[in-house]
Write a protein that holds these residues in place. Structure first.
Motif, PDB file in Angstrom:
ATOM      1  N   THR A  23      19.055  37.678  35.535  1.00 60.18           N
ATOM      2  CA  THR A  23      19.334  36.862  34.213  1.00 60.18           C
ATOM      3  C   THR A  23      19.751  37.493  33.205  1.00 60.18           C
ATOM      4  O   THR A  23      20.361  37.265  32.188  1.00 60.18           O
ATOM      5  N   CYS A  24      19.013  39.025  33.283  1.00 60.12           N
ATOM      6  CA  CYS A  24      19.067  39.830  31.958  1.00 60.12           C
ATOM      7  C   CYS A  24      20.093  41.013  33.227  1.00 60.12           C
ATOM      8  O   CYS A  24      20.246  41.847  31.865  1.00 60.12           O
ATOM      9  N   GLY A  25      20.518  41.201  33.777  1.00 57.97           N
ATOM     10  CA  GLY A  25      20.871  41.987  34.368  1.00 57.97           C
ATOM     11  C   GLY A  25      22.745  41.535  34.595  1.00 57.97           C
ATOM     12  O   GLY A  25      22.947  40.133  34.216  1.00 57.97           O
ATOM     13  N   LEU A  26      23.244  42.030  35.277  1.00 62.78           N
ATOM     14  CA  LEU A  26      25.306  41.600  35.745  1.00 62.78           C
ATOM     15  C   LEU A  26      25.213  42.363  37.141  1.00 62.78           C
ATOM     16  O   LEU A  26      26.213  42.455  36.815  1.00 62.78           O
ATOM     17  N   PRO A  27      24.086  41.835  37.985  1.00 63.77           N
ATOM     18  CA  PRO A  27      24.830  41.999  39.196  1.00 63.77           C
ATOM     19  C   PRO A  27      26.013  40.883  39.635  1.00 63.77           C
ATOM     20  O   PRO A  27      26.511  41.584  40.991  1.00 63.77           O
ATOM     21  N   ILE A  28      26.225  39.719  39.199  1.00 68.50           N
ATOM     22  CA  ILE A  28      26.865  39.146  39.852  1.00 68.50           C
ATOM     23  C   ILE A  28      27.713  38.781  38.294  1.00 68.50           C
ATOM     24  O   ILE A  28      27.787  38.212  37.643  1.00 68.50           O
ATOM     25  N   VAL A  29      29.031  39.128  38.505  1.00 70.29           N
ATOM     26  CA  VAL A  29      30.547  38.179  37.623  1.00 70.29           C
ATOM     27  C   VAL A  29      30.738  37.955  38.004  1.00 70.29           C
ATOM     28  O   VAL A  29      31.427  37.410  39.419  1.00 70.29           O
ATOM     29  N   ASN A  30      30.271  36.014  37.028  1.00 64.81           N
ATOM     30  CA  ASN A  30      31.463  35.195  37.594  1.00 64.81           C
ATOM     31  C   ASN A  30      31.880  34.554  36.237  1.00 64.81           C
ATOM     32  O   ASN A  30      31.711  35.256  34.969  1.00 64.81           O
ATOM     33  N   ASN A  31      33.181  33.694  36.799  1.00 62.33           N
ATOM     34  CA  ASN A  31      33.465  32.944  35.674  1.00 62.33           C
ATOM     35  C   ASN A  31      33.288  31.120  36.480  1.00 62.33           C
ATOM     36  O   ASN A  31      33.911  30.583  37.630  1.00 62.33           O
ATOM     37  N   LEU A  32      34.141  30.089  35.487  1.00 59.00           N
ATOM     38  CA  LEU A  32      33.419  28.771  35.793  1.00 59.00           C
ATOM     39  C   LEU A  32      34.924  28.352  35.718  1.00 59.00           C
ATOM     40  O   LEU A  32      36.203  29.038  34.424  1.00 59.00           O
ATOM     41  N   LEU A  33      36.329  27.851  36.532  1.00 60.61           N
ATOM     42  CA  LEU A  33      38.072  27.958  35.877  1.00 60.61           C
ATOM     43  C   LEU A  33      38.083  26.486  35.540  1.00 60.61           C
ATOM     44  O   LEU A  33      37.549  25.240  36.338  1.00 60.61           O
ATOM     45  N   ASP A  34      38.814  25.854  35.126  1.00 57.22           N
ATOM     46  CA  ASP A  34      38.913  24.381  34.482  1.00 57.22           C
ATOM     47  C   ASP A  34      40.554  24.206  35.034  1.00 57.22           C
ATOM     48  O   ASP A  34      41.401  25.704  35.166  1.00 57.22           O
ATOM     49  N   GLU A  35      41.347  23.483  35.316  1.00 60.38           N
ATOM     50  CA  GLU A  35      42.697  23.344  35.813  1.00 60.38           C
ATOM     51  C   GLU A  35      43.983  24.091  34.812  1.00 60.38           C
ATOM     52  O   GLU A  35      44.840  23.443  34.436  1.00 60.38           O
ATOM     53  N   GLU A  36      43.078  24.129  33.343  1.00 61.51           N
ATOM     54  CA  GLU A  36      44.284  24.476  32.659  1.00 61.51           C
ATOM     55  C   GLU A  36      44.468  26.469  32.775  1.00 61.51           C
ATOM     56  O   GLU A  36      44.763  27.269  31.992  1.00 61.51           O
ATOM     57  N   GLY A  37      43.056  26.722  33.692  1.00 63.89           N
ATOM     58  CA  GLY A  37      43.003  27.950  34.082  1.00 63.89           C
ATOM     59  C   GLY A  37      42.333  28.815  33.365  1.00 63.89           C
ATOM     60  O   GLY A  37      42.127  30.261  33.409  1.00 63.89           O
ATOM     61  N   ARG A  38      41.543  28.296  32.103  1.00 65.27           N
ATOM     62  CA  ARG A  38      40.576  29.044  31.249  1.00 65.27           C
ATOM     63  C   ARG A  38      39.587  29.733  32.162  1.00 65.27           C
ATOM     64  O   ARG A  38      38.919  28.025  33.001  1.00 65.27           O
ATOM     65  N   ARG A  39      38.921  30.622  31.860  1.00 60.05           N
ATOM     66  CA  ARG A  39      37.954  30.954  31.946  1.00 60.05           C
ATOM     67  C   ARG A  39      36.320  30.742  31.729  1.00 60.05           C
ATOM     68  O   ARG A  39      36.557  31.573  30.093  1.00 60.05           O
TER      69      ARG A  39
END
Length: 230
Positions: free
Chosen positions: A148-164
């Protein structure tokens, strides 16, 4: 009585020497003509047989010509490009999705207008909604993970328009999430909520993640989410 000095008789003109043998001169001239004709014939034959016959450039070697023996260069095989790891796009909700040492299983995907943070209700606001991914994270790396305070997992949520979309700030304040600086040790797993604030009309299609690594760019693994949000 006048005295006169008697004049000396004039010197008679020199008589050209007669050619002693005219046949010798004729023979010499004939021999010279035959030699010139022979030389011309030899030059003509040699010129016709030369590989440079008819060439406009003097075929004789230049003083700048490199007479060192030449060898054909050895063929150099082109280097094969190092293949880059291809993203894993076949994961589904409920499956273990792996990216190197980070293993994430999405249990459920839900949309909501509000979430609980630090014991209070926080609304998404007008024209917005929260998308919550309920997951289990397994640490298969060689070091601990601060989820929660580090960044061990880089992540993004994507929609149908390709926005992250990035996760909201202060995930450690989300109810039931690991606390800040809670270190998930190698070989252990823990429940984790990834929360995103997106436009109300956004249609979510996928989630991508990768193990964080400063040394190299890594292709993300992708979990398909189309039609699974509730």
């Amino acid at each position: 009585m006048s005295s006169q000095i008697p004049q000396m008789p004039e010197q008679p003109p020199a008589v050209p020497r007669a050619v002693s043998n005219p046949w010798k001169i004729a023979t010499f001239c004939l021999t010279g003509a035959l030699l010139a004709t022979s030389a011309a014939l030899v030059y003509t034959v040699a010129d016709d047989e030369s590989p440079y016959a008819g060439a406009t450039v003097d075929p004789s070697p230049s003083i700048w010509q490199d007479d060192r023996p030449r060898t054909a260069p050895e063929p150099v095989e082109p280097e094969s490009p190092t293949p880059s790891p291809s993203p894993s796009a076949g994961f589904k909700v409920g499956e273990e999705a792996r990216n190197r040492g980070a293993v994430v299983t999405i249990k459920k995907v839900r949309e909501t207008s509000s979430i609980i943070m630090s014991g209070t209700t926080k609304k998404a606001g007008s024209g917005a909604k929260y998308v919550v991914l309920e997951t289990v994270v397994f640490n298969d790396t060689k070091a601990s993970m601060d989820l929660t305070c580090g960044l061990p997992i880089v992540n993004n949520l994507l929609d149908e328009e390709g926005r992250r979309y990035d996760t909201i700030d202060d995930l450690y304040e989300v109810a039931d999430n690991p606390q800040c600086n809670d270190q998930l040790q190698p070989g252990f797993k823990d429940a984790m909520l990834f929360v995103y604030r997106v436009p109300e009309g956004a249609k979510i299609t996928a989630w991508e993640f990768s193990e964080y690594d400063l040394a190299s760019d890594r292709e993300p693994s992708i979990v398909q989410l189309s039609g699974v949000a509730t």
